[in-house]
Scaffold this active site. Structure first.
Site, PDB file in Angstrom:
ATOM      1  N   GLU A  45       0.862  -1.331   0.047  1.00 18.77           N
ATOM      2  CA  GLU A  45      -0.035  -0.133  -0.089  1.00 18.77           C
ATOM      3  C   GLU A  45       0.801   1.299  -0.051  1.00 18.77           C
ATOM      4  O   GLU A  45       1.979   1.103   0.097  1.00 18.77           O
ATOM      5  CB  GLU A  45      -0.923   0.110   1.168  1.00 18.77           C
ATOM      6  CG  GLU A  45      -1.775  -1.196   1.151  1.00 18.77           C
ATOM      7  CD  GLU A  45      -2.793  -1.191   2.079  1.00 18.77           C
ATOM      8  OE1 GLU A  45      -2.807  -0.500   3.116  1.00 18.77           O
ATOM      9  OE2 GLU A  45      -3.913  -2.019   2.205  1.00 18.77           O
ATOM     10  N   GLU A  56      -1.371 -10.100  -5.737  1.00 17.86           N
ATOM     11  CA  GLU A  56      -1.283 -11.066  -6.853  1.00 17.86           C
ATOM     12  C   GLU A  56      -0.474 -10.216  -7.976  1.00 17.86           C
ATOM     13  O   GLU A  56       0.282 -10.972  -8.750  1.00 17.86           O
ATOM     14  CB  GLU A  56      -2.604 -11.354  -7.532  1.00 17.86           C
ATOM     15  CG  GLU A  56      -3.682 -11.988  -6.503  1.00 17.86           C
ATOM     16  CD  GLU A  56      -4.215 -11.150  -5.427  1.00 17.86           C
ATOM     17  OE1 GLU A  56      -3.754  -9.991  -5.121  1.00 17.86           O
ATOM     18  OE2 GLU A  56      -5.669 -11.348  -5.519  1.00 17.86           O
ATOM     19  N   CYS A  93      -9.231  -9.872  -6.997  1.00 20.42           N
ATOM     20  CA  CYS A  93     -10.006  -8.385  -7.368  1.00 20.42           C
ATOM     21  C   CYS A  93     -10.058  -8.773  -8.943  1.00 20.42           C
ATOM     22  O   CYS A  93      -9.145  -9.464  -9.522  1.00 20.42           O
ATOM     23  CB  CYS A  93      -9.441  -7.489  -6.784  1.00 20.42           C
ATOM     24  SG  CYS A  93      -7.982  -6.603  -7.815  1.00 20.42           S
TER      25      CYS A  93
HETATM   26  N1  THU Z   1      -6.013  -6.678  -2.129  1.00 27.48           N
HETATM   27  C1  THU Z   1      -5.060  -7.660  -2.679  1.00 27.48           C
HETATM   28  O1  THU Z   1      -3.776  -7.531  -2.361  1.00 27.48           O
HETATM   29  N2  THU Z   1      -5.409  -8.520  -3.700  1.00 27.48           N
HETATM   30  C2  THU Z   1      -6.940  -8.449  -3.997  1.00 27.48           C
HETATM   31  O2  THU Z   1      -7.247  -9.489  -4.790  1.00 27.48           O
HETATM   32  C3  THU Z   1      -7.889  -7.839  -3.290  1.00 27.48           C
HETATM   33  C4  THU Z   1      -7.367  -6.580  -2.311  1.00 27.48           C
HETATM   34  C5  THU Z   1      -5.248  -6.092  -1.246  1.00 27.48           C
HETATM   35  C6  THU Z   1      -5.403  -4.395  -1.689  1.00 27.48           C
HETATM   36  C7  THU Z   1      -5.463  -3.537  -0.471  1.00 27.48           C
HETATM   37  O3  THU Z   1      -4.126  -3.391  -0.040  1.00 27.48           O
HETATM   38  C8  THU Z   1      -6.102  -4.614   0.646  1.00 27.48           C
HETATM   39  O4  THU Z   1      -6.158  -5.607   0.153  1.00 27.48           O
HETATM   40  C9  THU Z   1      -7.486  -4.138   1.066  1.00 27.48           C
HETATM   41  O5  THU Z   1      -8.346  -3.884  -0.172  1.00 27.48           O
END
Ligand code: THU
Length: 147
Positions: A45, A56, A93
Site C-alpha cells: 500500500e 497478486e 480482485c
Molecule cells: N488486495 C489484494 O492484495 N488482492 C486482492 O485481490 C484484493 C485486495 C489488497 C489491496 C489492499 O491493500 C487491501 O487488500 C484491501 O483492499
C-alpha cells in the site's frame, strides 16, 4: 497434481510481509512455476491510497521481472484482517484477474487459482477462465499464447 495446501502456506507466509498500514488487510500470493519453484508477493500500500498494489500483481510482476511470466501454472491467494483469524477465502480482485490473465495467455495455459483465508479454513479451487470468462488479452493483439 498440484499441492494446493503448500501453495496456500507459501501465500500465507508472504502475507506476513504485507505493507498494509492503511487497510490493515493483509494479502499474500504465491505463484507456482513449471519447475516447481514458487514466486510470492504481498500487498504493497501507499500513503496515496490509490497507488496501492495487490499481492497478486506484485507476485506476477516479480515473476515477469525474473523472465518467468510464461511459466506460471497456479496461484495461491490468502487474505484477511491483520491480527484476526479470518478463515473466509478471498478471491482475486478484478484487476488482478486481468493481470493474471496476461501470464495465462503468454504461457498458453489456464491457471489454477486456490483461495483461502489468512487465518486458515477451506481451500477453494478455481480456474482463471472461470473467474475471468471471455478475457481480453495479448492474443487479441496478435501476441503470444491462446485467446
Ligand atoms: N488486495 C489484494 O492484495 N488482492 C486482492 O485481490 C484484493 C485486495 C489488497 C489491496 C489492499 O491493500 C487491501 O487488500 C484491501 O483492499
Amino acid at each position: 497434481m498440484i499441492d494446493s495446501a503448500a501453495l496456500i502456506e507459501a501465500a500465507r507466509a508472504a502475507a506476513s510481509h504485507a505493507h498494509a498500514p492503511y487497510s490493515r488487510f493483509a494479502v499474500g500470493a504465491a505463484l507456482l512455476l513449471t519447475d516447481g519453484s514458487v514466486v510470492t508477493g504481498a500487498n504493497f500500500e501507499n500513503a496515496s491510497y490509490g497507488l496501492s498494489l495487490c499481492a497478486e500483481t506484485v507476485a506476477t510482476a516479480s515473476a515477469s521481472a525474473s523472465g518467468r511470466l510464461s511459466e506460471i501454472v497456479a496461484v495461491g491467494i490468502v487474505g484477511g484482517r491483520m491480527g484476526e483469524r479470518d478463515t473466509d477465502p478471498i478471491r482475486p480482485c478484478g484487476r488482478c484477474r486481468q493481470v493474471l490473465n496476461e501470464a495465462a495467455q503468454i504461457g498458453g495455459r489456464d491457471l489454477a487459482v486456490f483461495c483461502s483465508g489468512l487465518g486458515g479454513g477451506e481451500i477453494e479451487t478455481h480456474r482463471l477462465s472461470e473467474l475471468l470468462p471471455h478475457a481480453f488479452g495479448p492474443a487479441n493483439l496478435g501476441i503470444g499464447g491462446h485467446a
